[in-house]
Scaffold this active site. Structure first.
Site, short mmCIF file in Angstrom:
data_model
loop_
_atom_site.label_atom_id
_atom_site.label_comp_id
_atom_site.label_asym_id
_atom_site.label_seq_id
_atom_site.Cartn_x
_atom_site.Cartn_y
_atom_site.Cartn_z
CE LYS A 37 53.45 38.29 64.52
NZ LYS A 37 52.57 37.27 64.43
CG HIS A 77 44.56 12.26 59.47
ND1 HIS A 77 43.22 12.23 59.17
CD2 HIS A 77 45.07 11.10 58.99
CE1 HIS A 77 42.94 11.09 58.55
NE2 HIS A 77 44.05 10.40 58.43
CD GLU A 104 49.09 35.12 57.01
OE1 GLU A 104 49.52 34.50 57.98
OE2 GLU A 104 48.92 36.36 57.01
CB SER A 115 28.20 47.91 30.97
OG SER A 115 27.95 48.12 29.59
CB SER A 135 54.14 42.79 63.73
OG SER A 135 53.50 43.46 64.80
CE LYS A 159 30.46 42.80 29.02
NZ LYS A 159 29.07 42.42 29.36
N1 ARG Z 1 26.51 46.26 27.73
C1 ARG Z 1 25.80 45.12 27.25
C2 ARG Z 1 26.34 43.86 27.92
O1 ARG Z 1 27.43 43.88 28.38
C3 ARG Z 1 25.94 44.99 25.79
C4 ARG Z 1 24.84 44.30 25.12
C5 ARG Z 1 23.62 45.14 25.14
N2 ARG Z 1 22.56 44.52 24.46
C6 ARG Z 1 21.28 44.90 24.60
N3 ARG Z 1 20.42 44.28 23.92
N4 ARG Z 1 20.95 45.84 25.45
O2 ARG Z 1 25.70 42.85 28.00
#
Ligand code: ARG
Length: 457
Positions: free
Chosen positions: A283, A156, A290, A22, A277, A325
């Protein structure tokens, strides 16, 4: 360096590593991870796992690392570690050697990530609250500038009744105020500290979690370790706040796109938020608006994805939760950018008051006034409604507005009409009549502006 090699005889497959890591996105938690680690070092000192010297050395190294990651966050993203927690630990080992290996005592990445992420969410919510307050200020400034301007109000997408342009502005201030209040609630609810919950069962060290929580600016420590490491309600709440607010911004965008159209011509957007445009030289397209409208779908997508990811997850931590995330890291900056862009659009608006007035006068949008006139003369509203409907039909067939009909024509539908009908049909009278709280009269809208100025933080 992985944090967990002992039990394994081989390392992860390359493909699995790519799939599992991650760090390419959670590097954004670097500052929070380091700040949380400084606080955790304090907790370990409190329970004598670290002596004063060790604590001082660790904190000095963590602070140095903090400066480094702030200076070059992208370098962290590409460092090849499993996640931000592994990265920070490994960078710390590079600085202070084996001492760094003590820092993870009594802590898990599960309570660590939950803490980091809440810190990130809290900071982000604060930035967004500031931006919303500024956008409200811009709407209020426009409302004050255009206080006399009359706009056709629609239902409307048909002209319904005239309103003040400022009333339209203040409608969005109301929405933004609710967005602020929702986000403030979410921020307050998330502000509890999971650190010291361990992997799931709590930490075996007698840490003073309350002091730890307060040191990180949290209201208090979380009360249940299983919940603390599993809870991502705060992510859902933030994304829900974002989605609702984006709905408001998209409606504003849609209103303005229409007002800016050649057909309506009510406003002109500034050159700074429009584009041309490549083919058609005439334009001037409302791209900023938008895009605000378009990005609403993306933010809502992150919200629904998070709901789905969490559904039916067993307690406690599961790797599914790492999926919390990317959606949020995309949705929050998107929301913020849309708020800023909305502000730029509102700031540069030129209102064509002649056009809005002419449009408000058309479409028989004073018909309700006429029905009220009849009510004042003792005719039941339902009957008055029917009489006015007949008059509207007559006006349409003659290509006229209601006020253009002669008294004879009025009388041909009902004898009760007198020449006092004409002042009632004037557009200013339509606006002036809306005196009750929340209506579009100048007094009410001025009160709304004053109220917003007093109550907006
Ligand atoms: N990168 C993991 C997450 O964002 C961190 C937690 C990892 N925990 C584990 N038990 N592998 O969730």
């Amino acid at each position: 360096m992985a944090l967990w090699g002992g039990r394994f005889s081989t390392g992860p497959d390359e493909a699995f590593k790519l799939f599992n890591d991650s760090l390419p996105f959670d590097y954004q938690l670097a500052e929070q991870d380091i700040i949380g680690s400084v606080a955790w070092a304090g907790a370990l000192k409190q329970v004598n796992v670290l002596n004063q010297q060790e604590y001082d050395d660790l904190v000095a190294a963590l602070n140095k690392l903090l400066d480094e990651v702030k200076a070059n966050p992208q370098a962290v993203a590409g460092a090849g570690h499993e996640d931000i927690h592994s990265y920070v630990e490994s960078a710390l080992i590079d600085k202070v050697g084996d001492l760094a290996k003590k820092l993870h005592t009594g802590r898990s990445r599960n309570d660590q990530v939950a803490t980091d992420f809440r810190l990130w969410c809290r900071d982000t919510a604060e930035h967004i609250l500031e931006a919303i307050a500024e956008l409200k200020g811009e709407f209020i400034a426009l409302a004050e500038r255009e206080l006399g301007t009359i706009l056709p109000g629609y239902t409307h997408l048909q002209r319904a009744q005239p309103v003040l342009f400022s009333h339209w502005c203040m409608a969005y201030v109301e929405m933004l105020e609710r967005d602020e209040s929702r986000l403030t609630d979410a921020k307050n609810r998330m502000n509890y500290c999971p650190l010291g919950s361990g992997a799931l069962a709590g930490t075996a060290y007698p840490i003073d979690r309350q002091t730890l929580a307060e040191g990180l600016g949290f209201t208090a420590a979380t009360r249940n370790s299983l919940d603390a490491v599993s809870d991502r309600d705060f992510v859902v709440e933030l994304l829900s706040c974002a989605s609702i607010s984006m709905i408001h911004l998209s409606r504003m965008a849609e209103d303005l796109i229409f007002y800016n159209s050649g057909e309506a011509g009510f406003i002109e957007l500034s050159d700074g938020v429009t584009s041309g445009s490549s083919l058609m030289p005439q334009k001037k397209n409302p791209d900023a608006l938008e895009l605000i409208r378009g990005k609403t779908g993306r933010v809502f997508g992150a919200f629904s994805a998070m709901m789905m990811t969490l559904k039916a997850l067993p307690l406690a931590y599961n790797k599914d939760m790492q999926e919390d995330k990317e959606g949020l890291f995309d949705a929050m900056p998107t929301w913020l950018a849309c708020i800023h862009m909305a502000q730029a659009c509102i700031k540069g608006i030129k209102v064509n008051a002649d056009k809005t007035l002419a449009a408000a006068k058309g479409g028989h949008s004073n018909a309700t006034e006429l029905a009220d006139y009849l009510v004042a003369k003792g005719i039941p509203f339902r009957e008055g409604h029917h009489i006015v409907g007949t008059l509207v039909q007559m006006a349409i067939s003659k290509g006229n507005n209601l006020e253009d009909l002669s008294l004879e024509q009025f009388k041909s539908v009902h004898s009760i009409f007198e020449s006092d009908v004409y002042p009632v049909l004037e557009i200013d009278a339509c606006i002036k009549a809306r005196q009750a709280l929340g209506g579009t009269s100048v007094e009410q809208v001025s009160n709304a502006i004053e109220y917003a100025k007093k109550n907006g933080k």
